[in-house]
Motif scaffolding. Structure first.
Motif, PDB file in Angstrom:
ATOM      1  N   ILE A  85      -4.741   4.222 -16.636  1.00 16.43           N
ATOM      2  CA  ILE A  85      -5.405   4.092 -15.324  1.00 16.43           C
ATOM      3  C   ILE A  85      -6.915   3.902 -15.518  1.00 16.43           C
ATOM      4  N   LYS A  86      -7.470   4.630 -16.484  1.00 17.17           N
ATOM      5  CA  LYS A  86      -8.927   4.555 -16.725  1.00 17.17           C
ATOM      6  C   LYS A  86      -9.386   3.138 -17.052  1.00 17.17           C
ATOM      7  N   LEU A 143      -8.466  11.952 -11.690  1.00 15.94           N
ATOM      8  CA  LEU A 143      -9.447  10.909 -12.014  1.00 15.94           C
ATOM      9  C   LEU A 143     -10.188  10.415 -10.765  1.00 15.94           C
ATOM     10  N   SER A 144      -9.637  10.789  -9.588  1.00 21.22           N
ATOM     11  CA  SER A 144     -10.157  10.189  -8.351  1.00 21.22           C
ATOM     12  C   SER A 144     -11.060  11.138  -7.591  1.00 21.22           C
ATOM     13  N   GLU A 145     -12.028  10.539  -6.866  1.00 25.19           N
ATOM     14  CA  GLU A 145     -12.848  11.393  -6.000  1.00 25.19           C
ATOM     15  C   GLU A 145     -12.412  11.254  -4.547  1.00 25.19           C
ATOM     16  N   LYS A 146     -11.603  10.233  -4.253  1.00 22.88           N
ATOM     17  CA  LYS A 146     -11.170  10.045  -2.862  1.00 22.88           C
ATOM     18  C   LYS A 146      -9.789   9.397  -2.843  1.00 22.88           C
ATOM     19  N   LYS A 147      -8.983   9.830  -1.894  1.00 18.34           N
ATOM     20  CA  LYS A 147      -7.663   9.209  -1.702  1.00 18.34           C
ATOM     21  C   LYS A 147      -7.506   8.917  -0.217  1.00 18.34           C
ATOM     22  N   PHE A 188       2.764   2.998   2.887  1.00 18.78           N
ATOM     23  CA  PHE A 188       3.173   2.822   1.484  1.00 18.78           C
ATOM     24  C   PHE A 188       2.057   2.349   0.552  1.00 18.78           C
ATOM     25  N   VAL A 189       0.805   2.366   1.027  1.00 20.59           N
ATOM     26  CA  VAL A 189      -0.311   1.987   0.149  1.00 20.59           C
ATOM     27  C   VAL A 189      -1.387   3.078   0.207  1.00 20.59           C
ATOM     28  N   ASP A 190      -1.571   3.782  -0.926  1.00 24.53           N
ATOM     29  CA  ASP A 190      -2.636   4.786  -1.019  1.00 24.53           C
ATOM     30  C   ASP A 190      -3.744   4.268  -1.920  1.00 24.53           C
ATOM     31  N   GLU A 191      -4.964   4.273  -1.376  1.00 18.92           N
ATOM     32  CA  GLU A 191      -6.119   3.822  -2.161  1.00 18.92           C
ATOM     33  C   GLU A 191      -6.743   5.023  -2.862  1.00 18.92           C
ATOM     34  N   TYR A 192      -6.879   4.919  -4.168  1.00 18.83           N
ATOM     35  CA  TYR A 192      -7.540   5.968  -4.952  1.00 18.83           C
ATOM     36  C   TYR A 192      -8.886   5.418  -5.418  1.00 18.83           C
ATOM     37  N   THR A 193      -9.969   6.109  -5.064  1.00 18.61           N
ATOM     38  CA  THR A 193     -11.289   5.718  -5.564  1.00 18.61           C
ATOM     39  C   THR A 193     -11.605   6.608  -6.756  1.00 18.61           C
ATOM     40  N   GLY A 228     -16.069   4.651  -9.278  1.00 11.23           N
ATOM     41  CA  GLY A 228     -16.177   3.741  -8.139  1.00 11.23           C
ATOM     42  C   GLY A 228     -15.041   2.723  -8.052  1.00 11.23           C
ATOM     43  N   LYS A 229     -14.276   2.595  -9.128  1.00 10.10           N
ATOM     44  CA  LYS A 229     -13.158   1.641  -9.141  1.00 10.10           C
ATOM     45  C   LYS A 229     -12.051   2.110  -8.186  1.00 10.10           C
ATOM     46  N   LYS A 230     -11.366   1.139  -7.562  1.00 11.31           N
ATOM     47  CA  LYS A 230     -10.254   1.494  -6.678  1.00 11.31           C
ATOM     48  C   LYS A 230      -8.931   0.985  -7.273  1.00 11.31           C
ATOM     49  N   VAL A 231      -7.917   1.839  -7.267  1.00 11.60           N
ATOM     50  CA  VAL A 231      -6.559   1.382  -7.608  1.00 11.60           C
ATOM     51  C   VAL A 231      -5.640   1.818  -6.469  1.00 11.60           C
ATOM     52  N   TYR A 232      -4.497   1.138  -6.349  1.00  9.98           N
ATOM     53  CA  TYR A 232      -3.624   1.364  -5.194  1.00  9.98           C
ATOM     54  C   TYR A 232      -2.233   1.800  -5.659  1.00  9.98           C
ATOM     55  N   LEU A 233      -1.816   2.963  -5.202  1.00  7.83           N
ATOM     56  CA  LEU A 233      -0.493   3.481  -5.546  1.00  7.83           C
ATOM     57  C   LEU A 233       0.460   3.159  -4.397  1.00  7.83           C
ATOM     58  N   LEU A 234       1.587   2.538  -4.725  1.00  4.10           N
ATOM     59  CA  LEU A 234       2.536   2.120  -3.684  1.00  4.10           C
ATOM     60  C   LEU A 234       3.685   3.126  -3.558  1.00  4.10           C
ATOM     61  N   GLY A 235       4.076   3.393  -2.338  1.00  2.00           N
ATOM     62  CA  GLY A 235       5.253   4.242  -2.075  1.00  2.00           C
ATOM     63  C   GLY A 235       5.196   5.601  -2.744  1.00  2.00           C
ATOM     64  N   GLU A 236       3.980   6.144  -2.855  1.00  2.00           N
ATOM     65  CA  GLU A 236       3.785   7.486  -3.445  1.00  2.00           C
ATOM     66  C   GLU A 236       4.374   7.592  -4.853  1.00  2.00           C
TER      67      GLU A 236
END
Ligand code: ADE
Length: 423
Positions: free
Chosen positions: A286-287, A313-317, A323-328, A332-340
């Motif tokens: 993920i990093k 690793l995230s400061e914000k969710k 079905f789309v969770d944004e992890y900051t 500062g990078k954003k990744v998106y986790l689908l369907g938990e």
């Protein structure tokens, strides 16, 4: 609407009519199961049996449950995943068809287990499982159920692996047929079913364009192959990561790029895990992912993506859409986790298409019948689906598709059985 049963626990009775339509729609594409259902209805081969089923509560599962009920069995159903239930189907089964159903999409873990316990309260003779959670519960907290149980059936790869571990440890208490091991199950359901429905789930959740994307498929079993083939067909550049040399070789010769996960994680746009294992997508991957990467799982359990690490690793969710969770991440990078991180094909779409579940559930229905007839001569072990059942399902499916095939002439049969004729 014909209300029959209110003993289950489903989301909303008002969804019943919608669920009936959906179940009937699925039946159109399930000709093999329909034929079995007709025979069951006539001959009642399951009369006197109580079945507790822990399966994804979908329109296809509903058709299986109705076939088993028409065969004379009492059936109680709960979900095999907290996020895979179709609430309208659950309502229709419970209130219209009279099949006690315990399943609510999005239920928490304690409700999930309460529902598993509820189906065991029906005192089953046979269990039908998808992932082996019901069998695990029976072997731990609900050993009281063992007094009535004669056998079981297991639907999926992960469940079969768990059961074989239980059996190898000498702890499995009753015989189980590994439905997943039938050729007419895993060649089709795992490959074409998972292939199509996984892309469907990711597309419905994100509306992403596949063409030109770098898609990293983690695990090249039957499910991984299906997903990689379909992603390639949509114009994606496919990358496979594997731990098995032979599967990695197959992936390379099938035309996919093969590399280590650590390298793939730097270049992928979409990551899909289908390993059946733990932390296939871990903190170190993920990093190094690109900003905007999509992360999904289509393996049975939500253990393939290390979500705890992602949280740390995230400061914000933030939930961006269903079905789309944004992890900051902290950088500062954003990744998106689908369907938990749960099965994306069932969480965000409708699971495998009915036409492929037709074969999987034909195997389930016939394996249940086989278990009822043969349990007394079986040991507490994991058994393959008898070849005669597998062949019959394949034959009926071909017929239903209007495909006729050749048979060997007697001369050809004789040649194949001989050794004398060579160069
Ligand atoms: N597993 C995957 N897809 C499914 C479906 N549509 N119904 C039941 N189980 C499934």
């Amino acid at each position: 609407m014909n209300e029959k049963n209110i003993s289950g626990d489903v989301k909303d009775i008002s969804l019943t009519e919608k669920g009936i339509n959906r179940i009937e729609w699925a039946a159109r594409e399930m000709p093999v199961l329909n034929q079995i259902r007709e025979r069951f209805n006539k001959d009642k081969p399951l009369a006197g049996l109580t079945l507790s089923a822990c399966l994804h509560v979908t329109s296809e599962t509903a058709n299986l449950a109705l076939a088993l009920r028409d065969g004379g069995a009492e059936v109680a159903l709960c979900a095999s995943n907290p996020l895979s239930t179709q609430d309208d189907v659950a309502a229709a089964l419970n209130y219209h068809y009279g099949i006690p159903t315990f399943a609510i999409k999005g239920e928490d873990d304690s409700t999930y287990y309460k529902h598993l316990n509820s189906v065991l309260d029906f005192n089953p003779n046979i269990t039908l499982d998808d992932g082996a959670d019901l069998v695990a519960l029976i072997h731990t907290e609900r050993t009281d159920s063992l007094k009535n149980i004669i056998g079981g059936c297991e639907e999926t790869t992960t469940g079969v692996i768990r059961l074989k571990s239980l059996s190898n440890a000498g702890e499995l208490k009753y015989p189980i047929v590994a439905v997943n091991d039938a050729d007419t199950k895993h060649f089709f359901d795992n490959r074409y079913g998972t292939g199509q429905s996984t892309l469907d789930g990711i597309t419905r959740a994100t509306n992403v364009l596949w063409a030109g994307k770098k898609v990293v498929v983690i695990g090249y079993g039957w499910c991984g192959r299906g997903v990689a083939t379909r992603a390639k067909g949509m114009g994606a550049q496919t990358i496979i990561t594997e731990v098995d040399h032979i599967k990695a070789l197959e992936a390379a010769m099938d035309g996919h790029e093969v590399m280590k996960m650590q390298d793939a994680s730097k270049i992928g746009d979409i990551f899909i895990s289908l390993t059946g294992g733990l932390n296939a997508i871990d903190a170190e991957h993920i990093k190094t992912m690109k900003n905007g990467a999509l992360i999904a799982n289509s393996g049975h359990f939500n253990v393939e993506i290390n979500i705890d690490a992602l949280d740390k690793l995230s400061e914000k969710k933030q939930r961006i859409k269903e079905f789309v969770d944004e992890y900051t991440l902290k950088d500062g990078k954003k990744v998106y986790l689908l369907g938990e991180g749960r099965l994306v094909n069932l969480a965000a779409a409708e699971g495998h298409p009915s036409a492929v579940m037709d074969m999987s559930f034909a195997n389930q229905a016939l394996s249940t019948e086989y278990m009822f007839k043969n349990a007394s001569s079986l040991n507490p072990k994991v058994y393959s689906v008898p070849k005669s059942i597998d062949n019959e399902v394949g034959k009926l499916k071909l017929l239903s598709m209007g495909i006729d095939i050749d048979t060997l002439t007697s001369e050809q049969e004789k040649y194949l059985a001989s050794w004398e004729i060579g160069t």
